[in-house]
Write a protein that holds these residues in place. Sequence first.
Motif, PDB file in Angstrom:
ATOM      1  N   ILE A   8      46.249  38.455  69.259  1.00  0.00           N
ATOM      2  CA  ILE A   8      47.547  38.142  68.674  1.00  0.00           C
ATOM      3  C   ILE A   8      47.273  37.804  67.219  1.00  0.00           C
ATOM      4  O   ILE A   8      46.465  36.921  66.916  1.00  0.00           O
ATOM      5  CB  ILE A   8      48.213  36.952  69.391  1.00  0.00           C
ATOM      6  CG1 ILE A   8      48.457  37.303  70.859  1.00  0.00           C
ATOM      7  CG2 ILE A   8      49.492  36.542  68.673  1.00  0.00           C
ATOM      8  CD1 ILE A   8      48.811  36.130  71.723  1.00  0.00           C
ATOM      9  N   TYR A  22      47.256  24.750  64.123  1.00  0.00           N
ATOM     10  CA  TYR A  22      46.833  25.287  65.422  1.00  0.00           C
ATOM     11  C   TYR A  22      45.673  24.487  66.027  1.00  0.00           C
ATOM     12  O   TYR A  22      45.533  24.438  67.253  1.00  0.00           O
ATOM     13  CB  TYR A  22      46.531  26.784  65.317  1.00  0.00           C
ATOM     14  CG  TYR A  22      47.826  27.555  65.214  1.00  0.00           C
ATOM     15  CD1 TYR A  22      48.607  27.783  66.352  1.00  0.00           C
ATOM     16  CD2 TYR A  22      48.309  28.000  63.991  1.00  0.00           C
ATOM     17  CE1 TYR A  22      49.818  28.448  66.265  1.00  0.00           C
ATOM     18  CE2 TYR A  22      49.522  28.664  63.897  1.00  0.00           C
ATOM     19  CZ  TYR A  22      50.271  28.881  65.034  1.00  0.00           C
ATOM     20  OH  TYR A  22      51.488  29.530  64.948  1.00  0.00           O
ATOM     21  N   VAL A  49      43.102  35.030  69.083  1.00  0.00           N
ATOM     22  CA  VAL A  49      44.156  34.791  68.100  1.00  0.00           C
ATOM     23  C   VAL A  49      43.488  34.990  66.744  1.00  0.00           C
ATOM     24  O   VAL A  49      42.385  34.480  66.508  1.00  0.00           O
ATOM     25  CB  VAL A  49      44.737  33.365  68.204  1.00  0.00           C
ATOM     26  CG1 VAL A  49      45.769  33.137  67.106  1.00  0.00           C
ATOM     27  CG2 VAL A  49      45.355  33.120  69.562  1.00  0.00           C
ATOM     28  N   LEU A  75      54.659  31.812  69.913  1.00  0.00           N
ATOM     29  CA  LEU A  75      53.608  31.372  70.806  1.00  0.00           C
ATOM     30  C   LEU A  75      54.123  30.192  71.605  1.00  0.00           C
ATOM     31  O   LEU A  75      54.951  29.417  71.117  1.00  0.00           O
ATOM     32  CB  LEU A  75      52.369  30.969  70.012  1.00  0.00           C
ATOM     33  CG  LEU A  75      51.760  32.054  69.127  1.00  0.00           C
ATOM     34  CD1 LEU A  75      50.579  31.485  68.336  1.00  0.00           C
ATOM     35  CD2 LEU A  75      51.320  33.241  69.954  1.00  0.00           C
ATOM     36  N   VAL A 123      56.902  27.810  67.470  1.00  0.00           N
ATOM     37  CA  VAL A 123      55.871  27.553  68.464  1.00  0.00           C
ATOM     38  C   VAL A 123      56.489  26.663  69.535  1.00  0.00           C
ATOM     39  O   VAL A 123      56.901  25.544  69.262  1.00  0.00           O
ATOM     40  CB  VAL A 123      54.634  26.882  67.828  1.00  0.00           C
ATOM     41  CG1 VAL A 123      53.607  26.529  68.887  1.00  0.00           C
ATOM     42  CG2 VAL A 123      54.033  27.797  66.765  1.00  0.00           C
ATOM     43  N   ALA A 141      59.969  32.988  75.026  1.00  0.00           N
ATOM     44  CA  ALA A 141      59.442  33.104  73.658  1.00  0.00           C
ATOM     45  C   ALA A 141      60.309  32.294  72.721  1.00  0.00           C
ATOM     46  O   ALA A 141      61.509  32.209  72.881  1.00  0.00           O
ATOM     47  CB  ALA A 141      59.405  34.568  73.219  1.00  0.00           C
TER      48      ALA A 141
END
Length: 142
Positions: A8, A22, A49, A75, A123, A141
């Motif tokens: 991704i 992240y 990722v 994500l 997210v 999503a």
Amino acid sequence: MTPRLDMIGIIVSDMAASLAFYRRLGLDIPAEADSQPHVEAVLPGGLRVGWDTEEVIRSFDPSWTRPAGDGRVGLAFLCDSPAAVDSLYAELTGDGHSGHLKPWDAFWGQRYAVVLDPDGSGVSLFAPADPGSPADLAAPAA
């Protein structure tokens, strides 16, 4: 060979800010990656990722422009409990990240929230409202 999803990709305007975000969500990314133009993290199961700076993308696609409007890919991160969703949302927004949807009890059986990463991508943070229910398998999503 049948194609399989392997990575991704996320295009970022500020690598260090994106990676810091992240990392807060549990991804194992070394600190020295902050200054790199391309970074990858391997997830359990082998899916990767990847992050690329806008400059990297323009180096092979000079016509690329930053998308306008909301993102098209989101994500979703599974949290340990509904309280963990609330806590992580509060931590991330307390650190200055924009909240998009405050934590709420979704009709599909999850505690659900959305926070924006440094580039404005949604997210999702979620946990099953009732552990062991089918809602613990997936989140919509962002």
